[in-house]
Motif scaffolding. Structure first.
Motif, PDB file in Angstrom:
ATOM      1  N   TYR A   1       7.266  14.285  13.288  1.00  0.00           N
ATOM      2  CA  TYR A   1       6.761  12.958  12.929  1.00  0.00           C
ATOM      3  C   TYR A   1       7.891  12.008  12.513  1.00  0.00           C
ATOM      4  O   TYR A   1       7.614  10.887  12.089  1.00  0.00           O
TER       5      TYR A   1
ATOM      6  N   ASP B   1       3.694   6.265  13.689  1.00  0.00           N
ATOM      7  CA  ASP B   1       3.029   6.544  12.418  1.00  0.00           C
ATOM      8  C   ASP B   1       2.021   7.673  12.552  1.00  0.00           C
ATOM      9  O   ASP B   1       1.003   7.701  11.865  1.00  0.00           O
TER      10      ASP B   1
ATOM     11  N   GLY C   1       3.047   9.694   8.885  1.00  0.00           N
ATOM     12  CA  GLY C   1       3.890   8.524   9.120  1.00  0.00           C
ATOM     13  C   GLY C   1       5.374   8.727   9.083  1.00  0.00           C
ATOM     14  O   GLY C   1       6.125   7.762   9.267  1.00  0.00           O
TER      15      GLY C   1
ATOM     16  N   ARG D   1       8.653   5.750   5.354  1.00  0.00           N
ATOM     17  CA  ARG D   1       7.240   6.069   5.635  1.00  0.00           C
ATOM     18  C   ARG D   1       6.383   4.955   5.071  1.00  0.00           C
ATOM     19  O   ARG D   1       6.253   4.787   3.859  1.00  0.00           O
ATOM     20  N   HIS D   2       5.800   4.199   5.992  1.00  0.00           N
ATOM     21  CA  HIS D   2       4.959   3.080   5.570  1.00  0.00           C
ATOM     22  C   HIS D   2       3.482   3.472   5.570  1.00  0.00           C
ATOM     23  O   HIS D   2       2.763   3.218   4.610  1.00  0.00           O
ATOM     24  N   ALA D   3       3.042   4.111   6.666  1.00  0.00           N
ATOM     25  CA  ALA D   3       1.666   4.621   6.785  1.00  0.00           C
ATOM     26  C   ALA D   3       0.645   3.550   6.442  1.00  0.00           C
ATOM     27  O   ALA D   3      -0.265   3.744   5.623  1.00  0.00           O
ATOM     28  N   ASP D   4       0.768   2.383   7.048  1.00  0.00           N
ATOM     29  CA  ASP D   4      -0.143   1.261   6.840  1.00  0.00           C
ATOM     30  C   ASP D   4      -0.284   0.887   5.374  1.00  0.00           C
ATOM     31  O   ASP D   4      -1.368   0.545   4.882  1.00  0.00           O
TER      32      ASP D   4
ATOM     33  N   TYR E   1       9.283  -0.108   5.751  1.00  0.00           N
ATOM     34  CA  TYR E   1       8.810  -0.508   7.077  1.00  0.00           C
ATOM     35  C   TYR E   1       9.898  -1.085   7.982  1.00  0.00           C
ATOM     36  O   TYR E   1       9.824  -0.964   9.192  1.00  0.00           O
TER      37      TYR E   1
ATOM     38  N   ARG F   1      12.183   8.107   9.418  1.00  0.00           N
ATOM     39  CA  ARG F   1      11.949   8.040  10.861  1.00  0.00           C
ATOM     40  C   ARG F   1      13.259   7.547  11.479  1.00  0.00           C
ATOM     41  O   ARG F   1      13.879   6.620  10.938  1.00  0.00           O
TER      42      ARG F   1
END
Length: 842
Positions: A49, A55, A59, A94-97, A137, A168
């Motif tokens: 990931y 994501d 994420g 890691r934003h993950a919305d 982000y 990421r």
């Protein structure tokens, strides 16, 4: 894709500025099984990931909670399957919305080419820590300077205290087609030059360093080529000698430097390219001989390949020396480079082999295997046979289709050439008959047509004349196409203008396209016709070979795409030509020596020889004369006059205008009458060129040389000199155009005629009378200059003209304005301009 693969194989040297392609974390080319990690916070934050801009899962990749003493043990590892040249990395948190807010503020990178020996990346100043993200982000891109050559890359988050970090990532670069995994040899040494310390060591080598270099790559494979002056560098803030690895002959009793190159597999080697410094005035020369041994299994072959480069006593420029390796099969090469002077310096070494044809990074990765390769596992390159067969079949089909297309294109070109030759033969026969019957009538017609004769160019096919005028706002985007036939021509002085779009267009272009009226439509068309060219009396191309050893290098005047121009002293030129050039007959004279690079293609060589033939015809007191040639061996050279006072631009800029009120003695002065005399000499030379139907294309003060008693001779060295790079508008790093001197029809329509030379003379006259104190249209940007040409076309009294110089009488300024008339037929010819300037002197 296939075409790119073949281009890469033809040019194995990696260009870091171009090698910046995403390698597949975000695009999916890197498969899940090629991404592993030291640990993971949960199954939903596993290594797979850790892809930039994805994501999936939770994420990002998140390692287990990192204690302070374990901070440097966690990593995300990527297997690229083959060795790659990596120039750039991108990271993201890691934003993950909006749910996650974890990111790595700092990180390190480790890399490996074999999966067992790992190297910590360091920048040019030895720092390992890379500044990462400031939020979860945004993508943060970091250039790797120096770049790394690796198959495995690890991202290692760095924290100062216990915290959760997530990453990421993406890698950017291209496949390392050379296959070189290490080189070994003596480390570089230190030189003292004019009291300055010059360090010539391999500062970015990633293997073991000491007196010798072992099992690593570094300065010789970083894609950066050193400058002619090895004390200078293209990298900012580094020490003298940074780009080169160098050795002194005094440290080697055997007289050579031995280096060993190890490769990823057995390859069929065709050549090796070594970029060498050749500043022989400082005791540095290219190697005298290279002897290379090959090893394919465990033993070295007894029969080596020996190569001696051609000795160049003229140019001190750094250059690539190509060593032919004779298609030997080997996994290792050992070369001995023999000294030819006190020092030997290399900045880049590259190899070309048959395995460089296929870009294996484009091969689809396997799916369905266990996720991740744990640290310590023996990495192997596994290939799915079925996928390989499909890939090979697709490649074969694509190649067959491409070959069919190429055959069709070549067939059409052959037929077009046959038709052109047939039509040209008919026209030649018809013109010959007319010449024999009506010679006097033709002579009269030729004088009236001379202002309408136009040079052929690719422009007229891309931008049709007349109603298809190109708006300047659109023109700027189309200039890369428009400028193909002026692509870095730099120093060409004479040649036929009948050229393909990839050849360099000359400055002196023989105009052999006759304007004819189309009786049916009334529009102007252009047909191939042999224009009678008056050859001056005397020798016609019978130039003798001048001894190279009688040329002594003084300085480099400039360089272009296919060659260089050097200022040299020529001994015995008076006796060689049996002519008196003034002064002591035994004293060496200054000459300009234009050379063609040895690796120039066949078209460039033919153009160079054609240029010699045409230059040998030019005999005028105000045109630089071709004195001799060196064409019996490479590099090809042509030797022309050079004036002791340099170019007119620099000469005038050092002077002030003479006036009765002038009391300053700081700068030499020059009178208005002298300026007018100089301009008159320029028109005299251009009148001679126009009588031969030659178009200069780049008339300016930088292309006029000044001799004794303010004698002016027209040349064309300006474009090749770095001093005048700002006078040329560069399009996407390719074409260069002197737009501030060009007529509106030359910029917008690509028409180069004697009338466009008249326009350029108007600007040259303005330069002369302003003593070259500023660039034409200095208050306008290049884009605004192009926009202004559109106003000339529209002719709505919105165009901007150059202002009248302070010392310029009204009749002379009116002459300038006449040179810049919108209608080319209304501009005066050079005979009229010459008469006008003579009258102004009286």
């Amino acid at each position: 894709m296939v075409l790119l693969m073949f281009f890469d194989s033809a040019h194995p040297q990696v260009n870091p500025g171009v090698c910046r392609y995403p390698l597949g974390m975000a695009g999916g080319q890197i498969q899940d099984e090629d991404i592993s990690a030291s640990s993971q916070w949960s199954e939903s934050t596993a290594a797979r990931y850790g892809r930039l801009d994805f994501d999936d899962g939770d994420g990002a990749w998140c390692p287990d909670v990192m204690a302070e003493h374990e901070a440097l043990k966690e990593f995300l590892q990527i297997d690229l399957r083959t060795v790659h040249f990596v120039t750039l990395v991108g990271t993201q948190g890691r934003h993950a919305d909006g749910v996650g807010n974890e990111f790595a503020q700092r990180y390190r990178i480790k890399y490996s080419r074999d999966g067992s020996r790992w190297v910590s990346w360091r920048d040019r100043k030895g720092r390992q820590i890379i500044e990462g993200n400031r939020n979860a982000y945004d993508v943060v891109l970091k250039d790797l300077e120096p770049p790394i050559i690796a198959r495995y890359v690890r991202f290692m988050p760095v924290t100062d205290h216990s915290m959760i970090v997530c990453m990421r990532v993406e890698l950017y670069g291209c496949e390392w087609l050379d296959g070189l995994v290490s080189y070994s040899g003596p480390n570089g040494q230190q030189m003292t030059l004019r009291g300055q310390r010059v360090d010539l060591n391999d500062s970015v080598y990633d293997g073991a360093m000491g007196y010798s270099l072992t099992e690593g790559l570094g300065q010789l494979t970083d894609g950066a080529w050193g400058l002619d002056d090895f004390t200078q560098s293209q990298v900012y803030g580094v020490w003298p000698g940074y780009d080169y690895v160098g050795w002194t002959n005094a440290s080697f009793t055997n007289g050579y430097v031995e280096m060993t190159f190890e490769f990823d597999r057995v390859r069929n080697f065709s050549s090796m390219k070594v970029h060498c410094n050749n500043m022989y005035t400082w005791g540095v020369r290219i190697f005298r001989q290279a002897i290379c041994y090959f090893r394919s299994e465990s033993d070295w072959e007894p029969d080596p390949v020996s190569f001696r480069p051609r000795v160049d006593r003229i140019s001190p420029s750094a250059r690539f020396v190509t060593v032919a390796l004779g298609n030997h099969m080997a996994s290792a090469i050992r070369c001995r480079f023999a000294f030819s002077d006190a020092w030997m310096m290399f900045s880049e070494i590259a190899f070309q082999s048959d395995t460089a044809v296929y870009n294996t990074s484009l091969v689809p990765r396997k799916r369905g295997h266990t996720t991740g390769i744990q640290p310590g596992d023996d990495p192997t390159h596994k290939v799915d046979d079925s996928n390989t067969r499909i890939l090979i079949g697709c490649l074969v089909a694509i190649i067959v289709i491409l070959l069919a297309i190429i055959i069709i294109i070549l067939w059409r070109q052959v037929w077009q050439k046959m038709l052109e030759k047939a039509s040209r033969r008919i026209l030649d026969d018809e013109l010959t008959a007319r010449l024999s019957a009506q010679r006097e009538a033709f002579s009269y017609r030729r004088s009236s047509l001379s202002s309408e004769v136009e040079s052929s160019s690719t422009y007229e096919r891309i931008f049709p004349l007349g109603s298809d005028y190109q708006e300047p706002s659109h023109l700027i985007r189309k200039l890369p196409e428009f400028a193909l036939s002026t692509e870095d021509t730099e120093m060409s002085t004479s040649s036929s203008p009948q050229k393909s779009s990839t050849d360099d267009a000359p400055h002196y272009a023989e105009a052999n396209i006759v304007s004819e009226k189309n009786t049916a439509g009334g529009s102007t068309s252009y047909s191939m016709a042999a224009v009678c060219l008056t050859v001056p009396p005397g020798r016609e191309g019978a130039l003798e070979e001048f001894p190279r050893d009688q040329l002594t290098f003084k300085e480099k005047l400039g360089e272009g795409q296919f060659g260089e121009v050097h200022l040299c002293e020529a001994e015995g030129m008076q006796h060689f030509l049996k002519e008196d050039f003034g002064g002591n007959g035994d004293k060496p004279i200054l000459v300009a020596v234009k050379t063609l690079r040895e690796d120039a293609n066949k078209n460039a060589r033919n153009d160079f020889l054609k240029e010699i033939r045409i230059m040998s015809r030019l005999r005028d007191p105000n045109i630089i004369r071709l004195l001799a040639v060196c064409v019996e061996s490479d590099p090809l050279c042509m030797i022309t006059e050079y004036m002791e006072n340099g170019d007119l631009n620099q000469y005038l800029s050092r002077h002030e205008l003479q006036s009765e009120s002038s009391t300053s003695n700081e700068a030499p002065t020059i009178s208005y009458s002298t300026l007018c005399s100089m301009a008159t000499q320029i028109t005299s030379g251009m009148k001679y060129l126009s009588s031969l139907n030659f178009v200069h294309r780049d008339l300016a003060t930088r292309n006029c040389l000044v001799g004794e008693n303010d004698t002016i001779k027209i040349a064309d060295f300006g474009m090749s000199r770095n001093l005048y790079r700002g006078d040329y508008y560069r399009v996407q790093g390719r074409a260069v155009l002197p737009i501030r001197w060009m007529s509106w029809e030359s910029i917008l329509l690509g028409k180069f005629t004697m009338a466009s030379d008249v326009w350029a003379f108007g600007v040259t006259l303005w330069e002369t009378l302003t003593l070259c104190k500023e660039q034409p249209y200095s208050n306008l940007s290049d884009e605004q200059v192009i926009e202004n040409t559109g106003e000339f076309f529209r002719d709505q009294n919105k165009q901007v003209y150059l202002a009248k110089p302070a010392c310029c009488p009204d009749p002379v300024y009116q002459l300038m304005l006449n040179c810049w008339r919108r209608n080319a037929k209304e501009r005066p010819n050079f005979t009229e301009i010459h008469s006008t300037l003579l009258a102004c002197q009286e």
